[in-house]
Design an enzyme around this catalytic site. Sequence first.
Site, PDB file in Angstrom:
ATOM      1  N   ASP A 147     -13.074   4.821  -2.471  1.00 22.95           N
ATOM      2  CA  ASP A 147     -12.122   4.134  -1.600  1.00 22.95           C
ATOM      3  C   ASP A 147     -10.759   3.995  -2.276  1.00 22.95           C
ATOM      4  O   ASP A 147     -10.689   3.703  -3.477  1.00 22.95           O
ATOM      5  CB  ASP A 147     -12.695   2.736  -1.314  1.00 22.95           C
ATOM      6  N   GLU A 151     -11.170   9.336  -0.771  1.00 23.39           N
ATOM      7  CA  GLU A 151     -10.289   8.925   0.341  1.00 23.39           C
ATOM      8  C   GLU A 151      -8.872   9.319  -0.055  1.00 23.39           C
ATOM      9  O   GLU A 151      -8.152   8.570  -0.705  1.00 23.39           O
ATOM     10  CB  GLU A 151     -10.361   7.416   0.587  1.00 23.39           C
TER      11      GLU A 151
HETATM   12  C1  GLC Z   1      -9.842   1.925   2.549  1.00 27.56           C
HETATM   13  C2  GLC Z   1     -10.887   1.550   3.573  1.00 27.56           C
HETATM   14  C3  GLC Z   1     -10.345   0.452   4.447  1.00 27.56           C
HETATM   15  C4  GLC Z   1     -10.028  -0.729   3.569  1.00 27.56           C
HETATM   16  C5  GLC Z   1      -9.060  -0.347   2.446  1.00 27.56           C
HETATM   17  C6  GLC Z   1      -8.990  -1.406   1.398  1.00 27.56           C
HETATM   18  O1  GLC Z   1      -8.732   2.500   3.137  1.00 27.56           O
HETATM   19  O2  GLC Z   1     -11.268   2.674   4.301  1.00 27.56           O
HETATM   20  O3  GLC Z   1     -11.237   0.085   5.455  1.00 27.56           O
HETATM   21  O4  GLC Z   1      -9.476  -1.773   4.339  1.00 27.56           O
HETATM   22  O5  GLC Z   1      -9.495   0.821   1.780  1.00 27.56           O
HETATM   23  O6  GLC Z   1     -10.181  -1.449   0.673  1.00 27.56           O
END
Ligand code: GLC
Length: 605
Positions: free
Chosen positions: A252, A325
């Site tokens: 993430d 991500e």
């Molecule tokens: C990522 C997750 C999202 C979250 C953010 C902070 O982008 O996909 O849902 O709010 O990280 O952790």
Amino acid sequence: MIQMLQKFKTALLAAGLSSVLALGFAALPGVGQSPEPKPATMHASSASLENWWKNAVYYEIYPRSFQDSNGDGIGDLNGITQRLDYLQKLGVEAIWLSPIYPSPQVDFGYDISDYENIDPQYGTLADFDKLVAEAKKHNIRIIMDMVMNHSSDKHKWFEESRSSRNNPYRNWYVWKDGKGETATDKGQPPNNWQSDFGHSAWEWDEKTRQWYYHKFYKEQPDFNWNNPEVKKAFDDILKFWMNKGVAGFRFDAITTLFEDPNWIDDKEILDKNGKTFLNAYGDVTLDDARTNNLPEVHDVIRHIREVMDSVPPTKFPGRRIMIGETYVPTIKDLLNMYGTKAKPEFELPMDTQLGFINKMDVATFRSKINDAETGLEGNVPLFVFDNHDNPRIDARYGDGVHDDDITRVISTVLFASKDAALFYNGAEIGMKTTPPTRKEDVKDPVGITGWPKDKGRDGERTPMQWDDSEYAGFSTVKPWLPVPPNKSTINVKSEQADPNSLLHWYERLIELKKTNPVFDHGQNIMLNTDNTKVLSWVRKGPGKQAIVVATNFTAEPQTIDLSAKSAGVSGTKLKTVLKSPIASEPASIDKVELPAFGVYIGEVQ
Ligand code: GLC
């Protein structure tokens, strides 16, 4: 409107880049014929288990909204276990679980207060073990979400960190003096950096009279990744879950681990008139280049790769994988996320450049697919068109009339390209984005800050629609988010019964991806590259086999020539493999007629 997407668009700017058709499903020769597709099996055609992940089908589950098994209105692990038969039949090979760790749930699990346990709302560690074991019986691997950028402010490490400036955990987080502080006035934050969720990224802590940095909510303080103890702590966390049998992690917010050590202000982004402009939260829009995608991120990713390789897979054989991500603006940035042969990084950094075009624009699709084919030095792209952070496909690509057919087009790009394919729970039945209509109903805090411009992410997180009962078979009680009224027609049960449903379309496309060697190994070559209405390509080889794919990106019928001579394919006849229900059998290879948003897939003979 869409937070992650806004950031992504900002990054692009910073990089200087500037009548419902009742389609009937055709029972046709080839893969599409079987009304009951066989479950995908483990990659029989891939030479080794080491490669299981390369052409695989990944499914994101938002556990809170997938299946409630204990009648509290919140989805849970046992609920997921109960639905494994469904997932196997769909063809899913790996599940990415959004966070299930103990959490105050400010960001619905992305604020973790204990990295080595399960939130009681979702179950227990024993339930998790059961899920891994049962999933294995279904040939499905479990991938955990790993949040390393920040913890919850309720994590014991942060509670220690904020307890005194001398605490051994102080340096685990990012603390700074502000500007102009006096004995009676806290002054101003250290600089102008903003949270992705609105307003300053700095929060004043009265007890120790310093500011801490948070890229996301103030309840999500950022770790200090320059501290080797933080690194060590995460090594242990990764090993803990690997020893429990997980097949990998989705990392993430991985690009935001580091901040520029000079702590200087971010620059304002100017519009085409040279003026600053406000974002959905009323803040001046900034280029966050000083807190996003700093080069040090790659050292950490490389290090994680080593940790991942240091623990032999026990419960589930085959390579453990790292998904990133990675909202990065260019194909070059994406390529960097793979690392090199000598210093590998992610196996599968998400390609968000294709999936979030958000317009049915053939030329852009073609160029982004080509980028992935030619710009990643043979690495496997991970295509993805939806997730729990962005409005669903209907809201970004739909026209309100042909949404299911448009989803057929998008899913064809996803499953018939040369890629690993990731999709979000509910896409396969055409679930629609259903944002709250009143501010007082919003659950995602970002929707409260951004109302009404940004209604938050509740709209794409509504409960999975299993049947047409009051709570859609998700729960026996009122769920944490309301069930959309369209559950009476859009639901798994009714789509299972309808041979022309979107659900069966997904099953058949996935079966094609999993069983036809062209889709496992073949090349991807674009056809008709000047056409702005139809996106068409050929999947070629191994051997002489070639399959052509054509997708109509418009609401008008189109006719297309699919003779793939330019791609070195010599056949002149087509044998239909899969097509939109009302698409007719082509008269000949050079005259394939596609209805509005129609899809045709055929083998060249
Ligand atoms: C990522 C997750 C999202 C979250 C953010 C902070 O982008 O996909 O849902 O709010 O990280 O952790």
